[in-house]
Design an enzyme around this catalytic site. Structure first.
Site, PDB file in Angstrom:
ATOM      1  N   SER A  79       0.841  -1.196   0.000  1.00 26.56           N
ATOM      2  CA  SER A  79       0.000   0.000   0.000  1.00 26.56           C
ATOM      3  C   SER A  79       0.873   1.241   0.000  1.00 26.56           C
ATOM      4  O   SER A  79       2.052   1.205   0.372  1.00 26.56           O
ATOM      5  CB  SER A  79      -0.940   0.023   1.212  1.00 26.56           C
ATOM      6  N   CYS A  80       0.269   2.342  -0.442  1.00 24.28           N
ATOM      7  CA  CYS A  80       0.913   3.656  -0.412  1.00 24.28           C
ATOM      8  C   CYS A  80      -0.196   4.690  -0.318  1.00 24.28           C
ATOM      9  O   CYS A  80      -1.333   4.348  -0.016  1.00 24.28           O
ATOM     10  CB  CYS A  80       1.802   3.856  -1.642  1.00 24.28           C
ATOM     11  N   LEU A  81       0.103   5.922  -0.615  1.00 20.98           N
ATOM     12  CA  LEU A  81      -0.905   6.975  -0.478  1.00 20.98           C
ATOM     13  C   LEU A  81      -1.919   6.965  -1.624  1.00 20.98           C
ATOM     14  O   LEU A  81      -3.111   7.066  -1.395  1.00 20.98           O
ATOM     15  CB  LEU A  81      -0.226   8.341  -0.370  1.00 20.98           C
ATOM     16  N   GLY A  83      -1.546   4.707  -4.671  1.00 19.22           N
ATOM     17  CA  GLY A  83      -1.583   3.480  -5.452  1.00 19.22           C
ATOM     18  C   GLY A  83      -0.448   3.310  -6.447  1.00 19.22           C
ATOM     19  O   GLY A  83      -0.176   2.200  -6.886  1.00 19.22           O
TER      20      GLY A  83
END
Length: 99
Positions: A79-81, A83
Site C-alpha cells: 500500500s501507499c498513499l 496506489g
C-alpha cells in the site's frame, strides 16, 4: 492498495485479508507514516528500500522490520498513499520471483 491478483483492494477487504495472515507492506516514506498515520499491523518498507529488503537474509529482515520475511509464495499486499508506488512495489516483488 495493491494486491497480487487484484490491482485494487479496499480497506475492508484488507482487514479480511489480514485475518488470513497476509503480510501488509506500506511502501510510503517514513515521514508520511509520521504525518498521516499507519495502518495497524502493517510494516513500513519505503519503496526505495523494498528491492534490497526482499533480498535480505531472513534473519536480517526479521531484525530490521520485526517481522518474518515473506516466502516467495506468501501472500503480500502493498500500500501507499495513491496506489502508484504500491503498483511499483508489486512489479519489483514479481521481478524478484514473488508470486
Amino acid at each position: 492498495l495493491c494486491a497480487g491478483g487484484a490491482p485494487g483492494v479496499s480497506y475492508p477487504e484488507l482487514k479480511d485479508l489480514k485475518k488470513a495472515n497476509v503480510l501488509h507492506i506500506d511502501v510510503r516514506e517514513r515521514w508520511e507514516i509520521d504525518r498521516f498515520g499507519r495502518i495497524p499491523a502493517s510494516i513500513n518498507i519505503p519503496l526505495g528500500e523494498l528491492v534490497e529488503a526482499l533480498q535480505m537474509d531472513p534473519a536480517d529482515f526479521k531484525k530490521q522490520y520485526n517481522q518474518n520475511m515473506p516466502a516467495k509464495s506468501d501472500p503480500v499486499v502493498f500500500s501507499c498513499l495513491a496506489g502508484t508506488r504500491s503498483k511499483q512495489a508489486l512489479n519489483f516483488a514479481t521481478s524478484l520471483g514473488f508470486s
